[in-house]
Scaffold this active site. Structure first.
Site: not given
Length: 317
Positions: A79, A84, A109, A140, A173, A195, A224, A267-268, A274
């Protein structure tokens, strides 16, 4: 994207009645969208920690290695976004991974805060990504718009890109109900997905029922949050109890809570162990009562991790 796993079958309402939430599953499957395409339920996000503030900075070779690592760890759903500043790194990582393009699910996006030519922005993104098409292209955020007509015009542009075949799925989003209502008034193609930041401390009230009513899927960034950024909070003990029960971490409980509602989780991490641990969410599921309990306890705190300059401190929309 072809998938060997069966998809969640979302239940969307007829005649304006609210749709039912998708049934739970213990497998990590794909979600079938309203356009017939399928999206993996767990994705790797290139925002937040992966964000490049200086878009003219040299290519970040470490970031490329990190994304390749994520792909090789099994995260085939990536994603990204124009804002970014790292689409070039994302594209190079896709190339370096050696994974066939058709096995990957790629999202990017267009800026949601600047007025810009949609088609030009899209072609620039494709060039940076070194791709002929993306699986999903999103607006976005709605904050570029000064009127409902601005949103409607932008969505018409998205529909044209979708018709070209260069974006298999289109969506939005950070849209709220009024934003969605505006584009649905003139839309020929209903957005496939919205999103949003989604976790027990930001459940968005009527937004998800609105999604279900109109056949719009939900993807969650920041899933999270209640287990990490928003600690301490009323859910700490609940997460700890359930983590002991299932032999996982509170973070994995937080991810499963999202997925068990038929919501895609993004997630990242730069930590391979992890990332692999997060995939344990495919090995268990919460009971409906546990999902409900987390949601109820979560009402005891409000926390928004993103776009705080756009919302009042007590705005839970």
């Amino acid at each position: 994207m072809n998938s060997s796993t069966s998809a969640y079958q979302t239940s969307h309402a007829e005649d304006g009645n609210e749709g039912a939430a998708p049934k739970q599953t213990s497998q990590l499957q794909t979600l079938k969208l309203n356009d017939g395409n399928e999206i993996p339920m767990l994705g790797y996000g290139l925002g937040t920690a992966r964000y490049k503030s200086d878009k003219n900075a040299p290519v970040d070779k470490e970031l490329i290695k990190t994304v390749v690592m994520a792909i090789k760890a099994g995260y085939y759903h990536l994603d990204g976004a124009e804002v970014y500043g790292n689409e070039a790194e994302m594209g190079q990582a896709i190339k370096d991974s050696g994974v066939p393009r058709e096995k990957l699910y790629i999202t990017t996006k267009i800026s949601g805060t600047e007025q810009k030519d949609t088609f030009e922005a899209f072609e620039i993104s494709l060039k940076k990504l070194q791709l002929d098409y993306v699986d999903q292209y999103l607006i976005h955020a709605p904050f570029f718009a000064t009127s409902p007509e601005d949103l409607q015009k932008k969505w018409a542009d998205m529909e044209a890109i979708h018709a070209s075949g260069k974006a298999k799925t289109i969506g939005v989003s950070n849209f709220l109900v009024p934003d969605l209502e505006a584009i649905l008034k003139t839309a020929k193609v209903v957005p496939a997905i919205n999103q949003i930041e989604y976790h027990p401390y930001l459940p968005h009230g009527p937004l998800l029922p609105f999604h279900r009513k109109h056949g719009i899927a939900t993807a969650a960034y920041g899933p999270l949050t209640a287990a990490v950024k928003a600690k301490p909070g009323p859910l700490d003990s609940t997460y700890e109890h359930l983590a002991r029960k299932y032999g996982v971490t509170p973070g994995e409980i937080a991810l499963r809570w999202v997925i068990d509602q038929g919501v895609v989780a993004l997630t990242t991490s730069a930590n391979e162990d992890r990332l692999k641990a997060y995939q344990k969410v495919a090995q268990f599921k919460l009971t409906p009562k546990e999902v409900e309990e987390i949601g109820e306890v979560g009402k005891g705190k409000h926390y928004r991790g993103f776009w705080n300059d756009k919302f009042a401190a007590d705005d839970r929309s």
